[in-house]
Scaffold this motif. Structure first.
Motif, PDB file in Angstrom:
ATOM      1  N   GLY A 228       0.813  -1.218   0.000  1.00 28.02           N
ATOM      2  CA  GLY A 228       0.000   0.000   0.000  1.00 28.02           C
ATOM      3  C   GLY A 228       0.834   1.250   0.000  1.00 28.02           C
ATOM      4  O   GLY A 228       2.043   1.226  -0.247  1.00 28.02           O
ATOM      5  N   ARG A 229       0.165   2.345   0.282  1.00 23.74           N
ATOM      6  CA  ARG A 229       0.820   3.657   0.364  1.00 23.74           C
ATOM      7  C   ARG A 229       1.364   3.840   1.771  1.00 23.74           C
ATOM      8  O   ARG A 229       0.623   3.791   2.747  1.00 23.74           O
ATOM      9  N   VAL A 230       2.659   4.061   1.882  1.00 20.94           N
ATOM     10  CA  VAL A 230       3.339   4.101   3.165  1.00 20.94           C
ATOM     11  C   VAL A 230       3.572   5.535   3.614  1.00 20.94           C
ATOM     12  O   VAL A 230       4.048   6.376   2.837  1.00 20.94           O
ATOM     13  N   VAL A 231       3.232   5.799   4.864  1.00 26.22           N
ATOM     14  CA  VAL A 231       3.569   7.067   5.522  1.00 26.22           C
ATOM     15  C   VAL A 231       4.324   6.723   6.795  1.00 26.22           C
ATOM     16  O   VAL A 231       3.851   5.930   7.622  1.00 26.22           O
ATOM     17  N   VAL A 232       5.506   7.311   6.966  1.00 23.68           N
ATOM     18  CA  VAL A 232       6.350   7.055   8.133  1.00 23.68           C
ATOM     19  C   VAL A 232       6.287   8.247   9.083  1.00 23.68           C
ATOM     20  O   VAL A 232       6.472   9.389   8.663  1.00 23.68           O
ATOM     21  N   VAL A 233       5.995   7.965  10.350  1.00 23.13           N
ATOM     22  CA  VAL A 233       6.094   8.972  11.414  1.00 23.13           C
ATOM     23  C   VAL A 233       6.857   8.303  12.551  1.00 23.13           C
ATOM     24  O   VAL A 233       6.357   7.368  13.167  1.00 23.13           O
ATOM     25  N   ALA A 234       8.068   8.776  12.822  1.00 17.93           N
ATOM     26  CA  ALA A 234       8.929   8.074  13.772  1.00 17.93           C
ATOM     27  C   ALA A 234       9.723   9.058  14.618  1.00 17.93           C
ATOM     28  O   ALA A 234       9.933  10.210  14.226  1.00 17.93           O
ATOM     29  N   PRO A 235      10.189   8.612  15.783  1.00 15.56           N
ATOM     30  CA  PRO A 235      10.940   9.500  16.674  1.00 15.56           C
ATOM     31  C   PRO A 235      12.270   9.938  16.055  1.00 15.56           C
ATOM     32  O   PRO A 235      12.887   9.199  15.285  1.00 15.56           O
ATOM     33  N   ASP A 236      12.704  11.135  16.449  1.00 16.24           N
ATOM     34  CA  ASP A 236      13.972  11.639  15.925  1.00 16.24           C
ATOM     35  C   ASP A 236      15.189  11.023  16.609  1.00 16.24           C
ATOM     36  O   ASP A 236      16.323  11.240  16.181  1.00 16.24           O
ATOM     37  N   SER A 237      14.964  10.247  17.672  1.00 17.43           N
ATOM     38  CA  SER A 237      16.053   9.586  18.387  1.00 17.43           C
ATOM     39  C   SER A 237      15.501   8.315  19.031  1.00 17.43           C
ATOM     40  O   SER A 237      14.279   8.162  19.159  1.00 17.43           O
ATOM     41  N   PRO A 238      16.361   7.387  19.466  1.00  9.81           N
ATOM     42  CA  PRO A 238      15.871   6.132  20.062  1.00  9.81           C
ATOM     43  C   PRO A 238      14.992   6.369  21.283  1.00  9.81           C
ATOM     44  O   PRO A 238      15.290   7.212  22.129  1.00  9.81           O
ATOM     45  N   GLN A 239      13.911   5.580  21.376  1.00 10.62           N
ATOM     46  CA  GLN A 239      12.932   5.708  22.464  1.00 10.62           C
ATOM     47  C   GLN A 239      12.612   4.346  23.071  1.00 10.62           C
ATOM     48  O   GLN A 239      11.505   4.119  23.552  1.00 10.62           O
ATOM     49  N   SER A 240      13.576   3.435  23.069  1.00 11.23           N
ATOM     50  CA  SER A 240      13.343   2.093  23.607  1.00 11.23           C
ATOM     51  C   SER A 240      12.970   2.148  25.086  1.00 11.23           C
ATOM     52  O   SER A 240      13.511   2.957  25.844  1.00 11.23           O
ATOM     53  N   GLY A 241      12.050   1.270  25.492  1.00 11.28           N
ATOM     54  CA  GLY A 241      11.648   1.176  26.890  1.00 11.28           C
ATOM     55  C   GLY A 241      10.738   2.291  27.356  1.00 11.28           C
ATOM     56  O   GLY A 241      10.453   2.389  28.546  1.00 11.28           O
ATOM     57  N   MET A 242      10.218   3.090  26.427  1.00 11.14           N
ATOM     58  CA  MET A 242       9.350   4.210  26.815  1.00 11.14           C
ATOM     59  C   MET A 242       7.939   3.755  27.149  1.00 11.14           C
ATOM     60  O   MET A 242       7.158   4.509  27.722  1.00 11.14           O
ATOM     61  N   GLY A 243       7.595   2.509  26.781  1.00 12.69           N
ATOM     62  CA  GLY A 243       6.245   2.043  27.054  1.00 12.69           C
ATOM     63  C   GLY A 243       5.218   2.956  26.413  1.00 12.69           C
ATOM     64  O   GLY A 243       5.393   3.421  25.286  1.00 12.69           O
ATOM     65  N   HIS A 244       4.140   3.250  27.162  1.00 11.76           N
ATOM     66  CA  HIS A 244       3.060   4.064  26.602  1.00 11.76           C
ATOM     67  C   HIS A 244       3.181   5.541  26.998  1.00 11.76           C
ATOM     68  O   HIS A 244       2.176   6.255  27.118  1.00 11.76           O
ATOM     69  N   ALA A 245       4.401   5.995  27.195  1.00  8.69           N
ATOM     70  CA  ALA A 245       4.625   7.391  27.592  1.00  8.69           C
ATOM     71  C   ALA A 245       4.169   8.355  26.511  1.00  8.69           C
ATOM     72  O   ALA A 245       4.290   8.086  25.311  1.00  8.69           O
TER      73      ALA A 245
ATOM     74  N   ILE B 255      10.282  15.440   6.253  1.00  5.00           N
ATOM     75  CA  ILE B 255      11.661  15.406   5.780  1.00  5.00           C
ATOM     76  C   ILE B 255      11.779  14.533   4.537  1.00  5.00           C
ATOM     77  O   ILE B 255      10.946  13.659   4.289  1.00  5.00           O
ATOM     78  N   GLU B 256      12.823  14.782   3.773  1.00  5.94           N
ATOM     79  CA  GLU B 256      13.139  13.959   2.603  1.00  5.94           C
ATOM     80  C   GLU B 256      14.248  13.008   3.020  1.00  5.94           C
ATOM     81  O   GLU B 256      15.426  13.347   3.003  1.00  5.94           O
ATOM     82  N   LEU B 257      13.882  11.811   3.424  1.00  5.46           N
ATOM     83  CA  LEU B 257      14.860  10.848   3.917  1.00  5.46           C
ATOM     84  C   LEU B 257      14.853   9.564   3.108  1.00  5.46           C
ATOM     85  O   LEU B 257      15.911   8.994   2.833  1.00  5.46           O
ATOM     86  N   TYR B 258      13.665   9.102   2.736  1.00  5.02           N
ATOM     87  CA  TYR B 258      13.537   7.856   2.000  1.00  5.02           C
ATOM     88  C   TYR B 258      12.808   8.120   0.686  1.00  5.02           C
ATOM     89  O   TYR B 258      11.694   8.659   0.684  1.00  5.02           O
ATOM     90  N   ASP B 259      13.415   7.747  -0.424  1.00  8.12           N
ATOM     91  CA  ASP B 259      12.869   8.041  -1.746  1.00  8.12           C
ATOM     92  C   ASP B 259      11.463   7.485  -1.906  1.00  8.12           C
ATOM     93  O   ASP B 259      11.217   6.300  -1.674  1.00  8.12           O
ATOM     94  N   GLY B 260      10.545   8.362  -2.295  1.00  5.75           N
ATOM     95  CA  GLY B 260       9.188   7.938  -2.614  1.00  5.75           C
ATOM     96  C   GLY B 260       8.308   7.644  -1.420  1.00  5.75           C
ATOM     97  O   GLY B 260       7.181   7.172  -1.599  1.00  5.75           O
ATOM     98  N   ILE B 261       8.786   7.906  -0.196  1.00  7.08           N
ATOM     99  CA  ILE B 261       8.003   7.617   0.999  1.00  7.08           C
ATOM    100  C   ILE B 261       7.805   8.906   1.796  1.00  7.08           C
ATOM    101  O   ILE B 261       8.776   9.582   2.137  1.00  7.08           O
ATOM    102  N   GLU B 262       6.557   9.227   2.081  1.00  6.87           N
ATOM    103  CA  GLU B 262       6.231  10.406   2.887  1.00  6.87           C
ATOM    104  C   GLU B 262       6.697  10.155   4.324  1.00  6.87           C
ATOM    105  O   GLU B 262       6.233   9.209   4.975  1.00  6.87           O
ATOM    106  N   THR B 263       7.598  11.006   4.796  1.00  2.06           N
ATOM    107  CA  THR B 263       8.282  10.737   6.052  1.00  2.06           C
ATOM    108  C   THR B 263       8.243  11.945   6.975  1.00  2.06           C
ATOM    109  O   THR B 263       8.508  13.076   6.536  1.00  2.06           O
ATOM    110  N   TYR B 264       7.948  11.683   8.248  1.00  4.92           N
ATOM    111  CA  TYR B 264       7.897  12.741   9.260  1.00  4.92           C
ATOM    112  C   TYR B 264       8.759  12.340  10.455  1.00  4.92           C
ATOM    113  O   TYR B 264       8.700  11.213  10.920  1.00  4.92           O
ATOM    114  N   ARG B 265       9.507  13.329  10.948  1.00  2.36           N
ATOM    115  CA  ARG B 265      10.348  13.147  12.129  1.00  2.36           C
ATOM    116  C   ARG B 265       9.675  13.835  13.311  1.00  2.36           C
ATOM    117  O   ARG B 265       9.310  15.006  13.237  1.00  2.36           O
TER     118      ARG B 265
END
Length: 257
Positions: free
Chosen positions: A32-49, A61-71
């Motif tokens: 399908g059509r992919v949209v990425v929204v991800a943390p700007d730095s590692p967030q391991s162990g944050m649980g449901h914070a 941001i323009e990070l991955y070709d052809g994929i709408e990406t948000y930091r």
């Protein structure tokens, strides 16, 4: 943001540049059509914070070709909330996938996991959601052997949906010889934690969390068993934490107030 293809939200907790999220987004491109929204730095162990008391930043941001990406400057759960409310503008993606996490999120780890909490938040928003994790904590982890399983599980969820309030917790063993998929229950296993006390240059104590993983469950229907026997484990989990079996017990008590 209407499309003939399914809209797929991709999130994680290892950060927007982690190899695991790259593997996941490329797997989803075929579905399908992919949209990425991800943390700007590692967030391991944050649980449901979630982030309160300070502003959140969300940058396209323009990070991955052809994929709408948000930091995003926030937690994995913040990423899902902002995706639904600001990126998709109140619409619901057809699928939310989180990961692929560097390290397992089986058994008790599901409670601490930012990867799984992002998937749970997707389910709270009525989005069919899956969290994916691999038994390899290194940045050189090889995700290729699990990609066909990721695609198949995601395809089944797109085709059939999930029961209301249910999220899939999927974990993969390390290595190329994954035997197949086992639908499991969560094992009764936990970390026996210790804190290693050390001294800083000023003589003040500080602590590093350490420990050993202990499995107290001999069942052959658990996620630990499946992973130990080289299967991908699929555990349906829920965010309704009511202990329904305990309600009759509590109702038998006499509250003298």
């Amino acid at each position: 943001m209407k499309s003939k293809q399914p809209n797929i939200l991709v999130v994680n907790d290892d950060g927007i540049t982690a190899p695991g999220i790259k593997a996941l987004m490329h797997a989803m491109k075929d579905l399908g059509r992919v949209v990425v929204v991800a943390p700007d730095s590692p967030q391991s162990g944050m649980g449901h914070a979630i982030t309160i008391g300070k502003p959140l930043r969300l940058d396209k941001i323009e990070l991955y070709d052809g994929i709408e990406t948000y930091r995003c400057s926030g937690t994995p759960v913040d990423c899902v909330k902002l995706a639904v409310n600001s990126v998709f503008k109140g619409q619901r993606p057809d699928l939310c996938v989180s990961g692929i996490n560097h390290g397992l999120n089986n058994s008790i780890n599901v409670l601490y996991s930012g990867t799984m909490s992002a998937a749970v938040e997707g389910a709270i928003e009525s989005i069919p959601s899956i969290g994916f994790s691999l038994d390899d904590y290194t940045m050189q982890a090889d995700f290729e052997p699990c990609i066909k399983f990721v695609k198949e599980i995601a395809s089944q969820v797109l085709a059939h949906g999930l029961p209301i309030g249910t999220v899939l917790n999927v974990n993969f063993p390390q290595g190329a010889q994954i035997k197949g998929i086992k639908v499991c229950r969560q094992a009764n296993a936990k970390w026996a934690e210790e804190f290693d006390e050390r001294k800083d240059p000023h003589g003040r104590p500080y602590y590093w969390l350490t420990g050993v993983f202990q499995n107290n469950d001999n069942g052959e229907d658990t996620d630990v068993w499946a992973l130990d026997h080289n299967y991908a484990s699929v555990v349906p989990v829920q965010f309704d934490m009511t202990a329904h079996h305990a309600i009759p017990v509590l109702n038998s008590w006499k509250f003298n107030v």
